[in-house]
Write an enzyme that holds these catalytic residues in place. Sequence first.
Site, PDB file in Angstrom:
ATOM      1  N   CYS A  41     -13.247 -28.149  18.664  1.00 36.47           N
ATOM      2  CA  CYS A  41     -14.373 -28.968  18.195  1.00 36.47           C
ATOM      3  C   CYS A  41     -14.116 -30.468  18.314  1.00 36.47           C
ATOM      4  CB  CYS A  41     -14.701 -28.630  16.741  1.00 36.47           C
ATOM      5  SG  CYS A  41     -14.960 -26.882  16.442  1.00 36.47           S
ATOM      6  N   HIS A  86     -23.875 -26.850  16.368  1.00 38.22           N
ATOM      7  CA  HIS A  86     -22.486 -27.204  16.654  1.00 38.22           C
ATOM      8  C   HIS A  86     -22.011 -26.558  17.949  1.00 38.22           C
ATOM      9  CE1 HIS A  86     -18.447 -28.393  16.159  1.00 38.22           C
ATOM     10  NE2 HIS A  86     -17.997 -27.387  15.430  1.00 38.22           N
ATOM     11  N   CYS A 110     -13.227 -32.025  12.564  1.00 43.33           N
ATOM     12  CA  CYS A 110     -12.025 -31.195  12.610  1.00 43.33           C
ATOM     13  C   CYS A 110     -12.142 -30.198  13.743  1.00 43.33           C
ATOM     14  CB  CYS A 110     -11.791 -30.483  11.285  1.00 43.33           C
ATOM     15  SG  CYS A 110     -13.142 -29.388  10.780  1.00 43.33           S
TER      16      CYS A 110
END
Length: 403
Positions: A94, A360, A390
Amino acid sequence: MDKKDIVMVSAARTPFGRYGGALKDFDYFDLGAVPMKEVLGRVSLDPKVMDEVFWGVGDTSVCKDVYTPVAARQTLLKAGLPAETPSLSLDKACVSAMSAVKLGAMAIRLGEIEVAIGGGATSFSQEPLIVRGLRFSGFRIGDVKMEDPLFQLGYKDFNPVSVDTDNVAAEYGVTRTEQDEWALRSHQNYGKAWREGRFRDEMIPMEIPLKGKEPFILDIDEQYREDTTLERLSKLKPIYGCKAVTAGNAPGLNDGATAILLMNRGKADELHLKPIGTIVAMTSIAIHANRMPEGPGIAIQKVLDLAKIKLDQIDVIEINEAFAAVPLVSLEVLCQRDKALANTLQKKTNINGSAIAIGHPNTASGARIMMTLAYELRRRGGGYAVGAICGGLAQADACVIKV
């Protein structure tokens, strides 16, 4: 203003699609080429000026060429950049797209290049099922076991990331109710922001073809659920043995791509381009693999020190909602577990929603955070923002942006 300042002169992204949603049939390279081409077109920049591309790529199995697809290179060629443009595909889960921008900024600061694109793309919808162990097993007849890489998303030698998040949240006393309330807040903030047109600067409306029907224009992130209520969220069962983490207070598996065009201020002046934001500082950190929710808070502490900026000077914060627990825990880390101060900081955090509502597409999200913050500061007439994200096995990046 210093001519060596690293500035963003153009930033754009696709709408983020739901898993199996409007973007599910887009070829991975075509999807990434959309914002890459857009950031150049918006400022009428000749692609020949581009020096290098840094591109977040977390999963090459969705590519047509699974084995070493050089995804950044194939994407930039689709976007019409010259064949002489070097590129780097990187995987930090990510964190990838924010690290991609950071690498571009570092190369510019080093003096090796003048103009870079940083960003990334993800297509969860095109994730294939996997069959292992057949090549040398002498298989001739019988059932074949297929593996779904998206099930219990995480890493085989470690807990699912949701389980680690659940455990850390419990340590900090972050309750299921608080996580559901944060998830609801994300949808509410996003809905208000979208209705007010706050995403128009960054989002590229996309024409979506439909079989046997007229195409439609996608100009909203599909993960957003206007009808979300606390009651509905509270009825969802926890996932993978967690006590508090549910599908409702976690983001979806999303498709999308982001790109940021950056250079130093001197080059922007030479090209008569107006920056949309200055990158004051960026950093990367890593902590123990099962402590992921603390990562953004620790990264923000470090990047504020690098920028020589105090927390009370920051106008807007975004901490990516890898789970609702992540911003809730990271704000406490940032405030040395002072809950009252953390609650105060919540008012300036994720004010336009974040991954729970926006979506996301993991290796694209870091650049999305940076552009969302820059455009928000522009609407406010200037200021400082800090963003953090994160990534798998507890790495994290953070940035300070000034407008």
